[in-house]
Motif scaffolding. Structure first.
Motif, mmCIF file in Angstrom:
data_model
loop_
_atom_site.group_PDB
_atom_site.id
_atom_site.type_symbol
_atom_site.label_atom_id
_atom_site.label_comp_id
_atom_site.label_asym_id
_atom_site.label_seq_id
_atom_site.Cartn_x
_atom_site.Cartn_y
_atom_site.Cartn_z
ATOM 1 N N HIS A 157 4.785 -2.961 9.662
ATOM 2 C CA HIS A 157 4.082 -2.721 8.279
ATOM 3 C C HIS A 157 2.549 -2.338 8.613
ATOM 4 C CE1 HIS A 157 2.216 -3.760 4.555
ATOM 5 N NE2 HIS A 157 3.020 -3.033 3.799
ATOM 6 N N TYR A 202 13.934 2.046 4.460
ATOM 7 C CA TYR A 202 12.416 1.396 4.840
ATOM 8 C C TYR A 202 12.273 0.484 6.100
ATOM 9 C CZ TYR A 202 8.144 -1.176 4.063
ATOM 10 O OH TYR A 202 6.974 -1.933 4.158
ATOM 11 N N HIS A 212 -3.739 -4.352 -0.209
ATOM 12 C CA HIS A 212 -2.207 -4.276 -0.178
ATOM 13 C C HIS A 212 -2.041 -5.158 0.979
ATOM 14 C CE1 HIS A 212 2.118 -3.152 0.375
ATOM 15 N NE2 HIS A 212 1.411 -2.585 1.456
ATOM 16 N N HIS A 219 0.609 1.419 8.231
ATOM 17 C CA HIS A 219 -0.677 1.447 7.189
ATOM 18 C C HIS A 219 -1.818 1.956 8.080
ATOM 19 C CE1 HIS A 219 0.986 0.694 3.168
ATOM 20 N NE2 HIS A 219 1.478 -0.378 3.797
ATOM 21 N N GLN A 242 4.782 -3.403 -5.580
ATOM 22 C CA GLN A 242 3.750 -3.188 -5.236
ATOM 23 C C GLN A 242 2.618 -2.437 -5.788
ATOM 24 O OE1 GLN A 242 4.312 -1.832 -1.019
ATOM 25 N NE2 GLN A 242 4.488 0.423 -1.899
HETATM 26 NI NI NI Z 1 2.881 -1.567 2.666
#
Ligand code: NI
Length: 173
Positions: free
Chosen positions: A153, A8, A61, A157, A89
């Protein structure tokens, strides 16, 4: 396909490439605001595929991610080497029921938390940026490493939101 924490982090770093983390972070809220301007609520709350988050869920989020990391950065500044607890999450999504939150409120919260966190990050000395926490999933993370993760991040997204808007069915127009 489940991704390890290491995979990740590598994927998020690839998203960022050699862009400046703080300038990416500075631009994200306005860029997202432009993307969703005029987009009907039903499009923003539509799940793109079973089990996949809607744009509304992604925005909520992003706001809560900013909240969590803003806290962690401050804890590191309070106590170098502090343990950082991970969180689930999907549980946070369920706890706050992201799908019911007005996407504009999420974006507004994201924007103001981001502004405050960037002011803090921008004020730190090089030695403060090297301070670190020990994260339960990601291991040792310096504050400058966290700034990169947050920027990557954002990009990850943002691309997801772009894909949802691009592939929305005709009936959603
Ligand atoms: Ni995320």
């Amino acid at each position: 396909m489940t991704e390890t924490a290491q995979e990740y982090v590598e994927r998020i770093h690839r998203c960022l490439g050699n862009r400046g983390p703080l300038s990416v972070q500075r631009r994200t809220p306005a860029s997202l605001a432009r993307k969703i301007a005029g987009v009907p609520r039903r499009v923003l709350t539509r799940s793109p595929a079973k089990g996949k988050w809607s744009i509304a869920q992604i925005l909520a989020h992003l706001a809560e991610t900013e909240l969590a990391w803003g806290y962690r950065i401050r804890k590191i500044l309070e106590e170098n080497g502090v343990p950082l607890q991970g969180y689930d999450q999907d549980r946070w999504e369920a706890i706050s029921n992201y799908q019911t939150i007005d996407p504009k409120d999420s974006l507004e919260l994201f924007r103001s938390l981001r502004r405050r966190n960037l002011a803090l990050l921008g004020s730190l000395s090089p030695s403060a940026l090297r301070r670190f926490g020990r994260h339960s999933q990601f291991g040792k993370l310096t504050i400058s490493g966290i700034a990169k993760l947050l920027a990557g991040h954002d990009i990850n997204h943002t691309r997801q939101i772009d894909a949802i808007l691009k592939h929305r069915p005709r009936s959603m127009e």
